[in-house]
Scaffold this motif. Structure first.
Motif, short mmCIF file in Angstrom:
data_model
loop_
_atom_site.label_atom_id
_atom_site.label_comp_id
_atom_site.label_asym_id
_atom_site.label_seq_id
_atom_site.Cartn_x
_atom_site.Cartn_y
_atom_site.Cartn_z
N SER A 38 26.75 94.72 29.65
CA SER A 38 25.19 94.42 30.13
C SER A 38 25.18 94.75 31.58
N LEU A 39 26.35 94.84 32.23
CA LEU A 39 26.44 95.33 33.56
C LEU A 39 26.57 96.69 34.00
N HIS A 40 26.99 97.44 33.06
CA HIS A 40 27.33 99.00 33.23
C HIS A 40 26.92 99.85 31.89
N ALA A 41 27.11 100.94 31.85
CA ALA A 41 27.06 101.84 30.71
C ALA A 41 28.23 102.00 30.04
N GLY A 42 29.33 101.53 30.44
CA GLY A 42 30.43 101.74 29.65
C GLY A 42 30.74 100.60 28.30
N GLN A 43 31.52 101.31 27.56
CA GLN A 43 31.93 100.78 26.28
C GLN A 43 33.33 100.11 26.54
N ILE A 44 33.47 98.70 26.51
CA ILE A 44 34.66 98.05 26.44
C ILE A 44 35.07 97.71 24.83
N LEU A 74 41.02 103.44 17.07
CA LEU A 74 39.89 102.51 17.36
C LEU A 74 38.58 103.44 17.33
N ARG A 75 38.90 104.72 17.61
CA ARG A 75 37.55 105.54 17.91
C ARG A 75 37.01 105.26 19.20
N VAL A 76 37.69 105.01 20.14
CA VAL A 76 37.08 104.34 21.48
C VAL A 76 36.44 105.67 22.26
N TRP A 77 37.14 106.67 21.68
CA TRP A 77 36.70 108.13 22.38
C TRP A 77 35.03 108.63 21.81
N ASP A 78 34.96 107.81 20.71
CA ASP A 78 33.89 108.52 19.83
C ASP A 78 32.41 107.58 20.44
N GLY A 84 33.89 104.98 26.95
CA GLY A 84 34.78 104.10 26.22
C GLY A 84 35.96 103.59 26.98
N VAL A 85 36.27 102.41 27.12
CA VAL A 85 37.62 101.99 27.79
C VAL A 85 38.14 101.14 26.96
N LEU A 86 39.45 101.25 26.60
CA LEU A 86 40.41 100.22 25.74
C LEU A 86 41.15 99.51 26.68
N ILE A 87 41.21 98.11 26.40
CA ILE A 87 42.31 97.18 27.02
C ILE A 87 42.95 96.84 25.96
N TYR A 88 44.22 97.41 25.95
CA TYR A 88 45.38 97.10 25.06
C TYR A 88 46.41 96.08 25.50
N LEU A 89 46.75 95.11 24.51
CA LEU A 89 47.76 93.97 24.85
C LEU A 89 48.78 94.30 23.89
N LEU A 90 49.96 94.61 24.28
CA LEU A 90 51.15 94.50 23.12
C LEU A 90 51.95 93.24 23.57
N ALA A 100 41.00 104.75 29.38
CA ALA A 100 39.49 105.30 29.72
C ALA A 100 39.18 106.87 29.25
N ASP A 101 38.01 107.04 28.71
CA ASP A 101 37.66 108.22 28.17
C ASP A 101 37.35 109.12 29.28
#
Length: 165
Positions: A38-44, A74-78, A84-90, A100-101
């Motif tokens: 809600s604070l920006h236009a990005g998708q997390i 996960l099609r974060v690029w789509d 889109g931004v992916l936060i990935y935890l291994l 980040a796209d």
């Protein structure tokens, strides 16, 4: 070192993920993503993977390489504006990667800024504070996206719920 990593990955399963990311924690992460977007236009998108399969370990796959694969899976690029931004935890490596796209800040966000977001999470994960670490990391990513707006918003294009791989 390679053998120890393989053992750690083989011993880290979905039960361990569920212990660290129970229903309440997953709901809190989902809400944090919703608030952050809600604070920006990005998708997390937040994703947790217990460990890599033996074949990936044998090839020497890094957490970064796997994060890029997950970004695609996960099609974060789509998203309409490539925001889109992916936060990935291994989990087995306790390693966080952010992918980040190309529409995110037009490439002006430095690797150091993303790494600082990762370190916020990793430091809390080392102490066992998985809920707090995930939320703090999402908030850190949101702050970066607010400073470097990623284009226009097109609605909620990615699920807010964490992906458990």
């Amino acid at each position: 070192m390679r053998l120890l990593r393989a053992i750690r990955h083989l011993c880290t399963g979905s039960l361990m993920v569920r212990r660290r990311f129970d229903r309440q924690t997953l709901a809190a992460i989902e809400e944090a993503v919703r608030r952050a977007e809600s604070l920006h236009a990005g998708q997390i998108r937040f994703a947790v993977e217990p460990g890599l399969p033996l074949s990936a370990l044998w090839r020497g796959q890094t957490p970064r390489e796997r994060a890029i694969e997950v970004f695609s899976e996960l099609r974060v690029w789509d998203t309409e504006h490539n925001n889109g931004v992916l936060i990935y935890l291994l989990l087995a490596d306790r390693d966080v990667e952010i992918v980040a796209d190309r529409g995110v800040a037009g490439g002006v966000v430095s690797a150091a800024q993303w790494e600082a977001c990762c370190q916020v999470m990793e430091s809390r994960f080392r102490t066992g504070a998985f809920r707090e670490g995930a939320i703090a990391g999402i908030e850190a990513v949101a702050a970066v996206l607010a400073r470097h707006p990623p284009g226009r918003a097109a609605g909620n294009e990615l699920p807010d719920a964490p992906a458990l791989l």
